[in-house]
Design a protein around this motif. Sequence first.
Motif, PDB file in Angstrom:
ATOM      1  N   LEU A  67       0.802  -1.244   0.050  1.00 35.38           N
ATOM      2  CA  LEU A  67       0.139   0.192  -0.093  1.00 35.38           C
ATOM      3  C   LEU A  67       0.910   1.192   0.016  1.00 35.38           C
ATOM      4  O   LEU A  67       0.572   2.231  -0.892  1.00 35.38           O
ATOM      5  CB  LEU A  67      -0.979   0.000   1.147  1.00 35.38           C
ATOM      6  N   ARG A  68       1.731   1.277   0.770  1.00 37.18           N
ATOM      7  CA  ARG A  68       2.702   2.409   1.112  1.00 37.18           C
ATOM      8  C   ARG A  68       3.814   2.752  -0.298  1.00 37.18           C
ATOM      9  O   ARG A  68       3.703   3.553  -0.911  1.00 37.18           O
ATOM     10  CB  ARG A  68       3.256   2.285   2.210  1.00 37.18           C
ATOM     11  N   SER A  69       4.205   1.744  -0.748  1.00 37.93           N
ATOM     12  CA  SER A  69       5.040   1.611  -1.959  1.00 37.93           C
ATOM     13  C   SER A  69       4.213   1.895  -3.276  1.00 37.93           C
ATOM     14  O   SER A  69       4.889   2.514  -4.288  1.00 37.93           O
ATOM     15  CB  SER A  69       5.956   0.434  -1.967  1.00 37.93           C
ATOM     16  N   MET A  70       3.412   1.420  -3.307  1.00 39.67           N
ATOM     17  CA  MET A  70       2.522   1.611  -4.718  1.00 39.67           C
ATOM     18  C   MET A  70       1.339   2.514  -4.807  1.00 39.67           C
ATOM     19  O   MET A  70       0.881   2.586  -5.969  1.00 39.67           O
ATOM     20  CB  MET A  70       2.158   0.192  -5.139  1.00 39.67           C
ATOM     21  N   GLN A  71       1.430   3.375  -3.712  1.00 39.90           N
ATOM     22  CA  GLN A  71       0.200   4.427  -3.943  1.00 39.90           C
ATOM     23  C   GLN A  71       0.438   5.577  -5.027  1.00 39.90           C
ATOM     24  O   GLN A  71       1.405   6.025  -4.736  1.00 39.90           O
ATOM     25  CB  GLN A  71      -0.003   4.963  -2.572  1.00 39.90           C
ATOM     26  N   GLY A  72      -0.579   5.611  -5.797  1.00 44.15           N
ATOM     27  CA  GLY A  72      -0.308   6.241  -6.883  1.00 44.15           C
ATOM     28  C   GLY A  72       0.888   5.891  -8.150  1.00 44.15           C
ATOM     29  O   GLY A  72       0.865   6.638  -9.005  1.00 44.15           O
ATOM     30  N   PHE A  73       1.010   4.554  -8.153  1.00 39.94           N
ATOM     31  CA  PHE A  73       1.953   4.272  -9.169  1.00 39.94           C
ATOM     32  C   PHE A  73       1.112   3.932 -10.280  1.00 39.94           C
ATOM     33  O   PHE A  73       0.050   3.555 -10.651  1.00 39.94           O
ATOM     34  CB  PHE A  73       2.255   2.732  -8.846  1.00 39.94           C
ATOM     35  N   PRO A  74       1.961   4.601 -11.375  1.00 34.31           N
ATOM     36  CA  PRO A  74       1.240   4.743 -12.910  1.00 34.31           C
ATOM     37  C   PRO A  74       1.124   3.392 -13.505  1.00 34.31           C
ATOM     38  O   PRO A  74       1.921   2.498 -13.799  1.00 34.31           O
ATOM     39  CB  PRO A  74       2.204   5.603 -13.662  1.00 34.31           C
ATOM     40  N   PHE A  75      -0.061   2.702 -13.535  1.00 45.08           N
ATOM     41  CA  PHE A  75      -0.554   1.385 -13.833  1.00 45.08           C
ATOM     42  C   PHE A  75      -1.361   1.312 -15.207  1.00 45.08           C
ATOM     43  O   PHE A  75      -2.406   1.968 -14.873  1.00 45.08           O
ATOM     44  CB  PHE A  75      -1.134   0.519 -12.653  1.00 45.08           C
ATOM     45  N   TYR A  76      -0.780   1.008 -16.098  1.00 40.97           N
ATOM     46  CA  TYR A  76      -1.702   1.106 -17.453  1.00 40.97           C
ATOM     47  C   TYR A  76      -1.752   2.762 -17.621  1.00 40.97           C
ATOM     48  O   TYR A  76      -3.181   2.874 -17.815  1.00 40.97           O
ATOM     49  CB  TYR A  76      -2.771   0.227 -17.549  1.00 40.97           C
ATOM     50  N   ARG A  81      -5.120   3.834  -6.856  1.00 41.94           N
ATOM     51  CA  ARG A  81      -5.508   4.421  -5.473  1.00 41.94           C
ATOM     52  C   ARG A  81      -5.739   3.009  -4.658  1.00 41.94           C
ATOM     53  O   ARG A  81      -6.631   2.168  -5.053  1.00 41.94           O
ATOM     54  CB  ARG A  81      -6.822   5.354  -5.524  1.00 41.94           C
ATOM     55  N   ILE A  82      -5.011   3.062  -3.595  1.00 40.41           N
ATOM     56  CA  ILE A  82      -5.011   1.856  -2.688  1.00 40.41           C
ATOM     57  C   ILE A  82      -5.332   1.970  -1.310  1.00 40.41           C
ATOM     58  O   ILE A  82      -5.027   3.005  -0.722  1.00 40.41           O
ATOM     59  CB  ILE A  82      -3.738   1.338  -2.788  1.00 40.41           C
ATOM     60  N   GLN A  83      -6.227   1.214  -0.910  1.00 38.92           N
ATOM     61  CA  GLN A  83      -6.505   1.102   0.816  1.00 38.92           C
ATOM     62  C   GLN A  83      -6.797  -0.001   1.308  1.00 38.92           C
ATOM     63  O   GLN A  83      -6.813  -0.857   0.434  1.00 38.92           O
ATOM     64  CB  GLN A  83      -7.838   2.258   0.916  1.00 38.92           C
ATOM     65  N   TYR A  84      -6.887  -0.254   2.427  1.00 38.40           N
ATOM     66  CA  TYR A  84      -7.248  -1.480   3.068  1.00 38.40           C
ATOM     67  C   TYR A  84      -8.369  -1.778   2.841  1.00 38.40           C
ATOM     68  O   TYR A  84      -9.446  -1.072   2.881  1.00 38.40           O
ATOM     69  CB  TYR A  84      -6.914  -1.569   4.520  1.00 38.40           C
ATOM     70  N   SER A  85      -8.743  -3.229   2.641  1.00 39.98           N
ATOM     71  CA  SER A  85     -10.108  -3.801   2.335  1.00 39.98           C
ATOM     72  C   SER A  85     -10.701  -3.494   3.890  1.00 39.98           C
ATOM     73  O   SER A  85     -10.213  -3.631   4.949  1.00 39.98           O
ATOM     74  CB  SER A  85     -10.092  -5.121   2.049  1.00 39.98           C
ATOM     75  N   LYS A  86     -12.147  -3.171   3.700  1.00 43.69           N
ATOM     76  CA  LYS A  86     -12.835  -2.905   4.996  1.00 43.69           C
ATOM     77  C   LYS A  86     -13.266  -4.295   5.913  1.00 43.69           C
ATOM     78  O   LYS A  86     -13.379  -4.355   6.884  1.00 43.69           O
ATOM     79  CB  LYS A  86     -14.217  -2.379   4.820  1.00 43.69           C
TER      80      LYS A  86
END
Length: 247
Positions: A67-76, A81-86
């Motif tokens: 989550l911390r490393s890939m937040q905002g990573f340009p994917f395709y 946008r990443i968060q923990y599942s509820k």
Amino acid sequence: MMDIRPSHTIYINNLNEKIKKDDLKKSLYAIFSQFGQILDIVALKTLKMRGQAFVIFKDISSATNALRSMQGFPFYDKPMRIQYSKTDSDIIAKMKGTFAERPKKAKRVPAAEETPDSKKAKRKAAKENARLMGAGPGAATAVPGAAGGGGYGATAAAPLSVSTAVPEQPPNQILFLTNLPDETSEMMLSMLFNQFPGFKEVRLVPNRHDIAFVEFENELQSAAAKDALQGFKITMSHAMKISFAKK
């Protein structure tokens, strides 16, 4: 996002909706397996779930690092946008011993115009929505590799050992990849190697699906990627083999 407690599962949205489901899952596995063992990836192309996916890790620490490393990573070409599942997926709930069967909904009186086929389709759709949206991701999926099955990430944490009997080529900024599966694409390999500094490009070999070349800016950078991804399992039956290309 900060109000959601850390979880084994990360929820990703803002994904490119034009990517095929199988390609999306393979690419997600390629970039997230560096953080730890992946138990499952859930991505659907339904209208409600389009552009979203869940990645279920064996360990919470792996999910946190991802989550911390890939937040905002340009994917395709779109920032993730990443968060923990509820909620926990059923896979994790069973591991924790907290899994409980959900009560069945009370039967309703069917409308006069409903046919057996339409009722069956509605029940199937309701069950799928409940599994993914109400009870957490991956609820009805088996743990890949848990009973000899295939799938993504079943042995991601156990890279294949490489025989030292084959003489190694001298260091080269270009890597030579072998034992690649049929579905390997330039985009998939680029996402896998782009996480390492100095990455320049991937070159596939015409009419050969099982080999490719990856170029870095210098030999130190190519060596780091080679060591990190040696034996990486793109599929259960294809552990990638990496060597320095011949000069």
